[in-house]
Design an enzyme around this catalytic site. Sequence first.
Site, short mmCIF file in Angstrom:
data_model
loop_
_atom_site.label_atom_id
_atom_site.label_comp_id
_atom_site.label_asym_id
_atom_site.label_seq_id
_atom_site.Cartn_x
_atom_site.Cartn_y
_atom_site.Cartn_z
CG HIS A 67 -1.86 1.19 1.22
ND1 HIS A 67 -3.10 1.14 0.63
CD2 HIS A 67 -1.72 2.45 1.71
CE1 HIS A 67 -3.70 2.31 0.76
NE2 HIS A 67 -2.89 3.12 1.42
CB CYS A 68 1.97 3.42 -2.67
SG CYS A 68 3.06 4.84 -2.94
N PRO A 69 1.55 4.95 0.51
CG PRO A 69 2.98 5.58 2.25
CD PRO A 69 2.73 4.48 1.27
#
Length: 642
Positions: free
Chosen positions: A429-431
């Site tokens: 999950h790429c913030p």
Amino acid sequence: MGSLFLAASQGELDTVKNLISSEKIDVNATDEGGATALHWAALNQQIPICKFLLEHGADVNAIGGDLQAAPIHWAAKRGSVKTVHYLVQHGADPLLKDKQGFNCLHLAVHAASPLLVVYLLHLDISVDLRDDQQHTPLMWASYHGNEPITNCLLRWGADVLATDEDKMTPLHWSIVGGNLKCMKLILKEGGIPCTAVTANLSGQLKTPWALASELRVSHLFKQALISNGLKVKETSEEPEKWVVVPSKFQFSQKTFIIFCFLSSFIITGVFFFIMSICPMVISLIIAPLWIYFTFKYITTCIHANIDIVHFYLETPFLAGIFSSIFFWVWCHSLLYIVPKTLPIKPLSSLLFVLISFTCIGLYVRTAFQNPGYVDKIGAVVQRREEISKLLDKDLFNQSHYCLKCFQVKPPRSYHCGACKRCINRYDHHCPWTGNCVGARNHRTFLLFVFTLSTLIPIYFYVAFYYLQNIPIQKKYESYRCLFISGTICQWSLKDMFVLVASLTLFVNWCWVVVLAFTQICQVAHNVTTAEFRLFKRYGTLVPPTKQNSSPKNGHGIHGSFLRTVCGILGLDQCILLIRESNCFVRCFPSRAELGSQNSTSLSRNLSTVNPYDEGSIIKNCKTFWKQNFLNDGRQDEATRHV
């Protein structure tokens, strides 16, 4: 006769066969407590024994033992889904109650077995079945503080306002259990009306707040109320002077998310303004204070109004920071830098504009594209069939079934806690994009990373010629630099924004290059970020059966400040890859691992446990860029060998 029950409990099939086949002992014979051999076999998950006994006429619903329970009750107490499933297939009644008034669903809750709870619910058993004291499974789950089971029951539609003999609701029982997460879950589903529910305990009426105060967990209950838009208000009404009411100002989670994203543009805009306009000494003091206090205000505001566990992952704050930095630098470049450099360096200037537009398009597509959500199966019958198939293959565990989505997890998929969905071929999950990277957008994400890592050096190039060819601003002609001199001083007097932007972009460019390097290495070996972390921790690309979500600490959110920063920037993943060296295949253990006998990384080779490896870097890269990961039947076969 005692040898029969001992053999049944210990799985000694030959002994049981000899005793039953010789007709010396009746298959339904009972011990001193009234339990049959089937009871003992079910208790200890001896399915071959159960099969033999049932084939020879054992009563599948025989009542026995101190609690007058059936074999299926004994199996449910141990949380054995496979045994319960086998007994149900052969006529066991899951609705039978024991002496305590518990059926299988109650016992599954007591056994803290969410998988068994899910299995029983798919048998069309009512989620609100009551025991003799009118307790529902949700009441027991909230009392035990079992968040996964509480969540399962609520997702299935359990009645949050049901009451027992003492008028206690599930919320009351969660307060008795003292579990904050269960309180939040029940309140989120409407577990308390504006006029508080009262329980009659020993003739005294108790609201949830009164009960929480009496049990000294009012601070937890207050947190749960705030996160669900509620508060405690003083009143003169009976039975007490405190009631729970909605907060005066209520904003939806979507509103706060938008606020969190847009506020980043103000934060970075003011930061660049301060650094560009104010003298250096003043700006170095004011700018950090501005960032600190605004960030603290935003995080406090978010946590006080919505239920957020991981701020960086569950909000688009970092995505807003990245977007705002890009926005302000890009606007300044188009308005000031490109018009000045276009006559001098036309090719570089046009290339910068072209790549910047490409980068924006790839970023937007990565952020808003479906990452590969696993399609949900709506019908209970279909889900029941999927569970049965997993049970037949002995794969009904939290590695292959998602308790939060109520669905089978395809190979290489994980449940993302931030997106609340299962993602096909989950990478991470790429913030910085506010979205997962999965089967559908992984290639787009990688193209974006490559484009960005190319765009920033081009910006440095055109910015250099821009600063070389513009004069010092008239208002700064008499200024002298305090901490810098020479060319840097002249550039700061020409356009301080470009220097600040260049320094900011250089810091970002460093971790973008690290990210690109990490992704290239993983693509070359056909392994995802999530799988590599699992390999590092467990020596396998498949999580243990107790794992049902994306690998913990996937972004270093827990732990020290340094670990958090490294996790957000992806530096921890790069460090892991470098430590694996030898083309990132051979693992070299640390000193701590050398002293541990349980280390899974000693002399471990990634290629030997990677069923997705095509055998060469070229083939792995072709697979990544050409293959449709959503319809790849070979992955099913690969999973069987893990």
